[in-house]
Design an enzyme around this catalytic site. Structure first.
Site: not given
Lengths: 350, 369
Positions: A80, A149
Site C-alpha cells: 500500500e 477490518h
C-alpha cells in the site's frame, strides 16, 4: 449481463413502459461511474489490489480490465505505501489516478502518502503542484470481519486540510460523487461501504446522464421534517430514514440530512435544518471521541443555530471499542434503528 | 588502477588562448575515499569510461557548482543570524551529484529528491533569489514563503520532500506517468543512505521492475544518516546492489564527469524500455545533517578536512580545467566574483522582501478548476 449491458436493458424497458427509473445497486453505480470517466478522460486510470484480473475484491471494478486493459487498470502487489505513493507521483506528473484500498483499514499503511504527499502539496507549493487523485475503497464496519477490518476513517481523514472527504449513502450519491471526485483537481478520499454495495436504488434518467455529478461539499435533505434533525452519512442514513418512518407513526416528523461530504462539511444545510426543528441527533458508524458527530455539535454551538436548540444535541455512534467478532456483540457495537429512536425521544423529552 | 578517461588535446596549442572549444577529459586518481571505477551490479557493460569535457561545459559546470556552494554557505550565514529558521539541510560538498545529473538528463526529464534539496532546486531552474527568499520565508520565495527549505518545486521537479523515503514511490509514480504518456522521459528519484533501508523503497523497486518503469533510483551515499554511519544503520552498505534484481552502478559522486557519464548511461537504459536502474553516488557533506547538527560528534574534523583537501568536487573540476589549459586563473576568479555578486544580491532580496500577506494564510488549500 455486464453493468452497462444491464443499463441498456433497463433503458429500453423504460422507454416501452414509460417509466424513467433504473434500478442500480451501489456497486454498479460505482462501476458505471468509473467506466464513464475512464472513457471520458484518457488520463484517468485505476490501480489497486485485485482491481484488474480479479474484477475487484468486491467486484466494484468488474469488466473494466477486460474493456480497458493493462495500461488503464493495474493490479498492484500488496504494498500500500508503495502503490499509494506511486499513484500520487503519477498525479503530480499529469495523470488522474484512482487508487483503490481494498478496505480503508489498509490505508493506514499508506497514510503518510495520503496526507503528507497528496493533501499538503498544493499548499506547500503555493499552488504550483495540484494533486488530482481519488483514493477509494470500503470504509467502516462490515459483517463479522472483526476489529482490524472494521474501522471507520471519516474522522481521521476529515481532520486534514487539503483533502476532500466524501461518504456516499445510496447509488445516486455513489455515482455522482465518484464522478465529481474523479473530475476534481484535488485529492479526494472516497469512503464507500461494503454492506451497501449490493443494495439497489431507483435512479432517474437525469442521474444516469454521463455528466451527472453530485457537488462535493453539499449535503442533501433526504426527508423533510419539523420536530428534529437527524444528521448522518453513509449506511446510517438508511437507518435514520427507517427510524423516521417508525417515529412518524408516533407523530414525530424527523428531518434527515445526508451529509454526502465529510470535508468540507456543509454547515449551512445543517444549521438551516436545526434552526427549523430546534433539535439535533447525529448518527455515525465511527467511534465517538473526536468524531464526525463531535464536529457537527461543535459547529452548531459556534453558529447561529445554537440559539434555536431547545435541548442539547445527542450523538449516536459506534461503541467505543474495537469491533468484536461474535454476531450478538457486533450487532450491539454499531448504531441500530432502536438506538436512533431512543435518542430522538431523549432529545424530545418523550 | 586508475579510472581512465582519455585525454584529447587540441592541435592548436595556444596555451594562453581562450578561443575556441578545446576537447579535454581528465584522469583522476584517488585513494581511500572513493572507488576508482564504476562497480557494476547485474550489468555486462557500464557507463562510458571516457568523458569529453568542452571548455563551455567545464565553465558552466564550474559556475553552477560554485553558485550552489556559495548559496549554501550564505544560507549557513543567514541561519546563524536567525534570519532563516526551522530546518535547513545544506548540500555543500555534494555539488557534483546535482550538477552531474543535470548535465546528463534533459530539462524535460523529471527529478525528485528528499530534504537536502537546495542544490537540485537550483539545477532544475529556480534562481538563487527565489531559493533564498523561500528560506527566509518571504513572498518572493519560490513557494511564496509557504513551503520553506524542504518544499520547493519547479517544472519537472517535485521537491523537496520532508518524510524520509516517501519521495521514492512518488518518483516511481512520475516514471509511470512518463511510460503511460509515452513521452520518452525518465524520472530520477533520489534518496540518501539513511533512507535506503526504508520499506517503501523496496516496494518501489518491486513495482518499477515489474512494470519496467523508466525510473533511475539514486542513493546519494554521504556516509551518514544524521548521526548514524552507514556501518551502524545498514546490514549491507552496497547500496547500488540493494535493488537486487535491478541492475546497479556505483559512482564516484565527487567527480562531476563520472556522475554525468553514469546518468547518461542510466537514462539511455531506461529510455530503451529496459526498466529501472539503481545508482549509488559516493559523496560527502561538509555540514552536519542540518544546521542544528555541528556534524563533529560522529565524525572527526580531520576527516572533513581530508575530504575538502583531496576530493572537493569544485576544486577537482577547477584543477582539471587549469591543468589542461581550458581556463585561466583570472577567468575563474572573474566567475567567482560574478557569483559572489549574484549571491549577495539574492541575499539582499531575501532579507528585504516582505513576508507573505496574512490574507494568503488560507489560500492554496484546493485547486479550483
Amino acid at each position: 449481463c455486464s453493468p452497462l449491458g444491464a443499463f441498456w436493458c433497463e433503458y429500453f424497458l423504460n422507454i416501452f413502459s414509460n417509466v424513467s427509473l433504473f434500478q442500480v445497486n451501489v456497486r454498479d453505480a460505482l462501476n458505471q461511474a468509473m467506466d464513464e470517466e475512464l472513457e471520458r478522460d484518457e488520463r484517468v486510470f485505476l490501480l489497486g489490489e485485485e482491481v484488474a484480473q480479479y474484477d475487484g475484491a468486491y467486484k466494484v471494478s468488474r469488466g473494466l480490465w477486460k474493456k480497458y486493459g493493462d495500461k488503464r487498470i493495474i493490479d498492484t502487489p500488496i504494498t500500500e505505501m508503495g502503490f499509494a505513493g506511486i499513484a500520487v507521483g503519477a498525479a503530480f506528473a499529469g495523470l488522474r489516478p484512482i487508487c483503490e484500498f481494498m478496505t480503508w483499514n489498509f490505508s493506514m499503511q499508506a497514510i503518510d502518502q495520503v496526507i503528507n504527499s497528496a493533501a499538503k502539496t498544493y499548499y506547500m507549493s503555493a499552488g504550483a503542484q495540484p494533486v488530482p487523485i481519488v483514493f477509494r475503497g470500503p470504509n467502516g464496519s462490515s459483517a463479522g470481519v472483526a476489529a482490524q477490518h472494521s474501522q471507520c476513517f471519516a474522522a481521521w481523514y476529515g481532520h486534514c486540510p487539503g483533502l476532500k472527504v466524501v461518504s456516499p449513502w445510496n447509488s445516486e450519491d455513489a455515482r455522482g460523487l465518484l464522478k465529481a471526485a474523479i473530475r476534481d483537481d484535488n485529492p479526494v478520499v472516497f469512503l464507500e461501504n461494503e454492506l451497501m454495495y449490493g443494495v439497489p436504488f431507483d435512479l432517474s434518467e437525469e442521474v444516469m446522464q454521463k455528466d451527472f455529478v453530485v457537488p462535493i461539499g453539499k449535503a442533501k435533505v433526504e426527508r423533510q421534517g419539523t420536530h428534529i434533525t437527524l444528521v448522518s452519512h453513509s449506511r446510517c442514513v438508511g437507518f435514520c430514514l427507517d427510524a423516521a418512518t417508525v417515529l412518524a407513526k408516533e407523530g414525530v416528523e424527523c428531518e434527515v440530512v445526508n451529509l454526502r461530504t465529510i470535508r468540507p462539511l456543509d454547515v449551512d444545510t445543517i444549521e438551516a435544518s436545526v434552526m427549523k426543528t430546534g433539535h439535533l441527533v447525529t448518527v455515525e458508524g465511527g467511534w465517538p471521541q473526536y468524531g464526525v458527530g463531535a464536529e457537527i455539535c461543535a459547529r452548531v454551538m459556534e453558529g447561529p443555530a445554537f440559539n434555536y436548540l431547545d435541548a442539547p444535541a445527542v450523538r449516536v455512534t459506534g461503541v467505543d471499542i474495537p469491533m468484536p467478532y461474535a454476531k450478538i456483540l457486533e450487532d450491539h457495537s454499531v448504531p441500530q434503528i432502536k438506538d436512533i429512536i431512543f435518542s430522538v425521544k431523549k432529545v424530545l423529552n418523550m | 588502477d586508475l579510472y581512465f578517461l582519455c585525454v584529447y588535446r587540441s592541435l592548436m596549442c595556444h596555451s594562453l588562448s581562450l578561443q575556441g572549444a578545446r576537447m579535454v577529459a581528465s584522469t583522476r586518481s584517488f585513494a581511500d575515499f572513493t572507488p576508482q571505477k564504476c562497480e557494476l551490479h547485474r550489468l555486462e557493460a557500464g557507463p562510458s569510461e571516457t568523458a569529453v569535457l568542452t571548455r563551455e561545459q567545464g565553465l558552466q559546470y564550474y559556475r553552477t557548482m560554485q553558485t550552489m556552494r556559495r548559496m549554501e554557505l550564505k544560507a549557513d550565514q543567514l541561519y546563524k543570524q536567525k534570519i532563516i529558521r526551522g530546518f535547513c539541510h545544506l548540500y555543500d560538498g555534494q555539488e557534483a551529484c546535482a550538477m552531474g545529473i543535470e548535465a546528463g538528463i534533459n530539462p524535460t526529464d523529471h527529478l525528485i529528491t528528499a530534504y537536502r534539496a537546495h542544490g537540485y532546486t537550483f539545477t532544475r531552474g529556480v534562481s538563487v533569489r527565489e531559493i533564498l527568499a523561500e528560506l527566509t520565508g518571504r513572498r518572493g520565495g519560490v513557494a511564496k514563503g509557504k513551503g520553506g527549505s524542504m518544499h520547493m518545486y519547479a517544472k519537472h521537479f517535485y521537491g523537496g520532500n520532508g518524510i524520509v523515503g516517501a519521495q521514492v514511490p512518488l518518483g516511481a509514480g512520475v516514471a509511470l506517468a512518463c511510460q503511460y504518456q509515452g513521452n520518452n522521459q525518465v524520472c530520477v528519484a533520489l534518496y540518501g543512505d539513511g533512507a535506503a533501508n526504508q520499506g517503501q523503497i523496496f516496494e518501489s523497486f518491486n513495482m518499477a521492475a515489474l512494470w519496467k518503469l523508466p525510473c533511475i533510483f539514486i542513493c546519494e551515499n554521504n556516509k551518514f544518516g544524521m548521526g548514524t554511519s552507514v556501518e551502524r544503520s545498514s546490514a549491507s552498505t552496497d547500496y547500488f546492489k540493494r535493488g537486487d534484481y535491478i541492475p546497479g552502478i556505483k559512482v564516484d559522486g565527487m567527480d562531476v564527469l563520472c556522475v554525468r557519464e553514469a546518468i547518461k548511461f542510466a537514462a539511455d537504459y531506461c529510455r530503451a524500455g529496459k526498466g529501472p536502474i539503481v545508482m549509488e553516488l559516493e559523496t560527502y557533506r561538509y555540514h552536519g545533517h542540518s544546521m542544528s547538527d555541528p556534524g563533529v560528534s560522529y565524525r572527526s574534523r580531520e576527516e572533513i578536512q581530508e575530504v575538502r583537501s583531496k576530493s572537493d568536487p569544485i576544486t577537482m573540476l577547477k584543477e582539471r580545467m587549469l591543468s589542461n589549459n581550458m581556463a585561466s586563473v583570472e577567468e575563474i576568479k572573474e566567475i567567482d566574483v560574478e557569483i559572489r555578486k549574484v549571491i549577495e544580491d539574492a541575499a539582499q532580496f531575501a532579507i528585504s522582501d516582505p513576508e507573505p500577506p496574512l490574507d494568503e494564510l488560507c489560500n492554496h488549500i484546493f485547486s479550483v478548476s
